[in-house]
Motif scaffolding. Structure first.
Motif, mmCIF file in Angstrom:
data_model
loop_
_atom_site.group_PDB
_atom_site.id
_atom_site.type_symbol
_atom_site.label_atom_id
_atom_site.label_comp_id
_atom_site.label_asym_id
_atom_site.label_seq_id
_atom_site.Cartn_x
_atom_site.Cartn_y
_atom_site.Cartn_z
ATOM 1 N N THR A 49 41.970 44.208 39.551
ATOM 2 C CA THR A 49 41.328 45.351 38.909
ATOM 3 C C THR A 49 40.569 46.172 39.941
ATOM 4 O OG1 THR A 49 39.346 44.075 38.373
ATOM 5 C CG2 THR A 49 41.086 44.144 36.703
ATOM 6 N N GLN A 50 40.408 47.413 39.604
ATOM 7 C CA GLN A 50 39.624 48.317 40.430
ATOM 8 C C GLN A 50 38.890 49.251 39.471
ATOM 9 O OE1 GLN A 50 41.644 51.186 43.162
ATOM 10 N NE2 GLN A 50 40.749 49.815 44.689
ATOM 11 N N ASP A 51 37.579 49.287 39.595
ATOM 12 C CA ASP A 51 36.751 50.102 38.701
ATOM 13 C C ASP A 51 37.046 49.799 37.236
ATOM 14 O OD1 ASP A 51 35.589 51.364 40.935
ATOM 15 O OD2 ASP A 51 37.237 52.816 41.007
ATOM 16 N N GLY A 52 37.280 48.517 36.937
ATOM 17 C CA GLY A 52 37.512 48.085 35.561
ATOM 18 C C GLY A 52 38.914 48.326 35.035
ATOM 19 N N LYS A 53 39.802 48.872 35.851
ATOM 20 C CA LYS A 53 41.168 49.175 35.428
ATOM 21 C C LYS A 53 42.139 48.201 36.092
ATOM 22 C CE LYS A 53 44.627 52.794 35.540
ATOM 23 N NZ LYS A 53 45.013 54.102 36.023
ATOM 24 N N HIS B 99 48.715 52.843 43.924
ATOM 25 C CA HIS B 99 47.942 51.900 44.728
ATOM 26 C C HIS B 99 48.811 51.105 45.708
ATOM 27 C CE1 HIS B 99 44.997 52.944 41.712
ATOM 28 N NE2 HIS B 99 44.076 52.276 42.380
#
Length: 171
Positions: A64-68, A100
């Motif tokens: 995850t990144q920033d909650g995503k 990403h």
């Protein structure tokens, strides 16, 4: 990176769908070949990931990144009953959202799979990749995966090829 839960299913399906679309189109399939106007494939993916998350034979992780959710890993026992589950663990899927790609997320997910093999005392990893997905084949080759000669039919007359990895010795 963490263990995925049912709360993550929508994000997992989104990552899977975007990555799948990118590699099939790169391999020569058209957007029309991948279109699903009835959304049946999306529902099938949703249902399949929900089953995988609840299966005692599967491990699903997400990055995850920033909650995503931006990356996913699914692994477990070999799909084929002819493969010895005491010696082989299967990497079912690694997907990273295309925006990403190249940021090391796939490599970290792969490391988690190798840790799974080591922790489970499994000397061999197995996966299959669409033969036209040259990006994935290059990724896995750099990590030590080798074709084992097995194949199965895939879309558009192209096979899925099986790759194997010798796992590091158990810790």
């Amino acid at each position: 990176m963490r263990q995925a839960t049912l709360v993550d299913v929508e994000g997992i399906v989104e990552v899977h769908t975007q990555a799948r679309t990118a590699y099939y189109i790169a391999g020569g399939l058209s957007a029309d070949d991948l279109a699903d106007p009835a959304q049946t494939q999306t529902q099938q993916r949703y249902d399949g990931w929900a089953r995988a998350l609840q299966s005692p034979d599967r491990v699903v992780k997400c990055a995850t990144q920033d909650g995503k959710v931006v990356g996913i890993l699914s692994m477990g026992r070999p799909n084929s009953p002819t493969i010895d589950a005491r010696t082989v663990g299967q990497l079912y899927q690694i997907h990273v959202i295309p925006s990403h790609w190249g940021n090391g997320i796939g490599a970290r997910l792969h490391t988690s799979f190798v840790d799974y093999l080591t922790d489970s005392f499994l000397p061999t990893g197995l996966l299959e990749v669409w033969e036209r997905n040259t990006r994935a084949q290059s990724f896995y080759s750099k990590l030590g995966w080798k074709p084992d000669g097995e194949r199965r039919p895939g879309p558009d007359g192209s096979d899925y090829v099986f790759l194997r990895l010798a796992a590091p010795a158990a810790r």
